[in-house]
Design an enzyme around this catalytic site. Structure first.
Site, PDB file in Angstrom:
ATOM      1  N   TYR A  33     -18.251 -28.314  22.979  1.00 52.08           N
ATOM      2  CA  TYR A  33     -18.447 -28.663  24.393  1.00 52.08           C
ATOM      3  C   TYR A  33     -19.359 -27.665  25.105  1.00 52.08           C
ATOM      4  CZ  TYR A  33     -14.597 -32.034  23.938  1.00 52.08           C
ATOM      5  OH  TYR A  33     -13.795 -33.078  23.549  1.00 52.08           O
ATOM      6  N   LYS A  38     -11.811 -29.015  10.129  1.00 52.15           N
ATOM      7  CA  LYS A  38     -12.470 -30.011   9.275  1.00 52.15           C
ATOM      8  C   LYS A  38     -13.320 -29.217   8.290  1.00 52.15           C
ATOM      9  CE  LYS A  38     -13.426 -34.387   8.377  1.00 52.15           C
ATOM     10  NZ  LYS A  38     -12.424 -35.275   7.755  1.00 52.15           N
ATOM     11  N   ASP A  72      -8.226 -35.233  10.557  1.00 52.51           N
ATOM     12  CA  ASP A  72      -7.869 -36.646  10.365  1.00 52.51           C
ATOM     13  C   ASP A  72      -6.422 -36.766   9.883  1.00 52.51           C
ATOM     14  OD1 ASP A  72      -8.963 -35.258   8.224  1.00 52.51           O
ATOM     15  OD2 ASP A  72      -9.863 -36.999   7.267  1.00 52.51           O
ATOM     16  N   ASP A  86      -8.590 -31.430  22.382  1.00 46.78           N
ATOM     17  CA  ASP A  86      -8.707 -32.408  23.466  1.00 46.78           C
ATOM     18  C   ASP A  86      -8.063 -33.727  23.019  1.00 46.78           C
ATOM     19  OD1 ASP A  86      -9.518 -33.772  25.692  1.00 46.78           O
ATOM     20  OD2 ASP A  86     -11.673 -33.585  25.330  1.00 46.78           O
ATOM     21  N   ASP A 117      -3.793 -35.121  23.793  1.00 47.93           N
ATOM     22  CA  ASP A 117      -3.510 -36.388  24.474  1.00 47.93           C
ATOM     23  C   ASP A 117      -2.661 -37.292  23.595  1.00 47.93           C
ATOM     24  OD1 ASP A 117      -4.790 -35.682  26.770  1.00 47.93           O
ATOM     25  OD2 ASP A 117      -6.016 -37.494  26.887  1.00 47.93           O
TER      26      ASP A 117
END
Ligand code: NAD
Length: 366
Positions: A142, A193, A225, A249, A253
């Site tokens: 980001y 990852k 994943d 992020d 959620d």
């Protein structure tokens, strides 16, 4: 010894209503000799725009930095829809996080047994769930450079971002996660990852380095994943999960939805520890200012009250007081008190203040 100082930033909409309940609890704790704080108060968001023309003043930032912890309600609302982008209420929140150097975002996904039916997952999968997601908040893709959208010589356009992490950035978020695990179930799952992304190979290697300082904590690694799949398959296997800005992020959620209600979710954002171990810290509910119900005594104050419990535990090491407060929330739910957002058949419907009354009643009885 001087009293610890706490800055209150109620903000807008229901932020002010839920903060009022927290102030009642802090006052009760003072009178009962449970904990005692010197309270300061400031404006953020629309409330600050109305008074000062900006969503956060330099003075308020300085006050927050001078305090031992900050408790925030929520910002925003339709009244400020038309103010320029750089003056929007939400800019105040972004600025305070940046100016306080809050690089670690802590979001517990906690399911009280009494509310397990509110989740979209089966009761037995989520009842009693208590996972802490630690998200890196100021680095990663980001913020990485270079970034942008360019037009290539052949006329095609190219959009790109850079996923970059340095050793100190990884180690400091790792330390937050391991410190938390020491206060909880002594398990850290680092999510990356590393089978595809070099920056997360470094992430994995550095987590192993941090782990050496915490021999009591078990560290494991998951690819993101698989982590997403495991979070909905068997979330109770996790204690503390630590991950990058973007993965956090998404996963936080996902974990939030396991609990079923926005009005129940607290959060904390922490900065770097100084030589004395003191960290800048801001505690706030995950929800926004809820303009649709603001001013009607309808808001659920429990996310804000649980944010206060996080403050007691993580800024002031007042674990017994935090346990007592979380116990009172649980007792209020067990006794059947519900605000509209978590209402169930046969329960007793209360407003914001009524839920504050219930928590205070069980605090006093504990
Ligand atoms: P919201 O979280 O304010 O509300 C979403 C829905 O959940 C609404 O129906 C609301 O009534 C309900 N809800 C939220 N908290 C509740 C509570 N404690 N008790 C009962 N019901 C609750 O999100 P939104 O509607 O997308 O945004 C409203 C405003 O809040 C916007 O201006 C947005 O920018 C701002 N916002 C601020 C923050 C923050 O301050 N951290 C976070 C999210 C949104």
């Amino acid at each position: 010894m001087a009293k610890k100082t706490v800055m209150l930033l109620p903000g807008d909409g229901i932020g002010q209503e839920v903060m009022a309940q927290v102030v009642r609890i802090i006052e009760w704790m003072d009178t009962a000799g449970v904990a005692s704080f010197d309270l300061r108060e400031g404006l953020i968001g629309g409330a600050s725009i109305d008074k000062f023309g900006v969503p956060l003043t330099d003075e308020t930032v300085a006050d927050c930095l001078a305090c031992d912890a900050v408790l925030m309600g929520a910002v925003g609302g339709p009244k400020w829809d038309d103010v320029p982008f750089d003056k929007k209420p939400e800019r105040g929140l972004l600025r305070i996080r940046k100016d306080m150097g809050l690089f670690a975002n802590l979001r517990p996904a906690l399911v009280f047994a009494e509310l397990a039916e509110a989740s979209t997952l089966k009761h037995e999968v989520v009842a009693g769930l208590d996972v802490m997601i630690v998200r890196e908040l100021t680095g990663g893709i980001y913020f990485g450079q270079p970034r942008g959208i360019e037009t290539l010589p052949n006329g095609d356009r190219k959009g790109y971002n850079t996923l970059v992490y340095t050793t100190p950035e990884i180690r400091r978020i790792g330390q937050v996660a391991f410190d938390l695990a020491m206060k909880r179930g002594k398990k850290v799952t680092s999510v990356d990852k590393a089978n595809v992304l070099e920056s997360t190979i470094l992430w994995r290697e550095e987590m192993e380095v941090v782990a050496k300082d915490y021999p009591e904590v078990a560290l494991s690694h998951l690819y993101v994943d698989n982590a997403a799949m495991q979070l909905v398959r068997n979330p109770k296997q996790f204690d503390v999960m630590v991950t990058t800005n973007m993965f956090g992020d998404i996963l936080s959620d996902c974990a939030a939805m396991l609990t079923g209600s926005l009005g129940m979710l607290p959060s904390a954002s922490l900065g770097a520890a100084d030589a004395n171990g003191k960290r800048n810290a801001l505690y706030e509910p995950v929800h926004g200012s809820a303009p649709d119900i603001a001013g009607q005594d309808l808001a659920n104050p429990l996310a804000m009250i649980l944010s206060l419990a996080m403050m007691l535990r993580y800024s002031f090491d007042l674990d017994a007081a935090a346990d007592k407060l979380e116990g009172a929330v649980k007792a209020a739910l067990a006794a059947g008190f519900r605000t509209g957002d978590i209402m169930q058949p046969g329960a007793t419907k209360v407003g914001t203040k009524g839920m504050g009354d219930a928590v205070l009643k069980y605090l006093a009885e504990a």
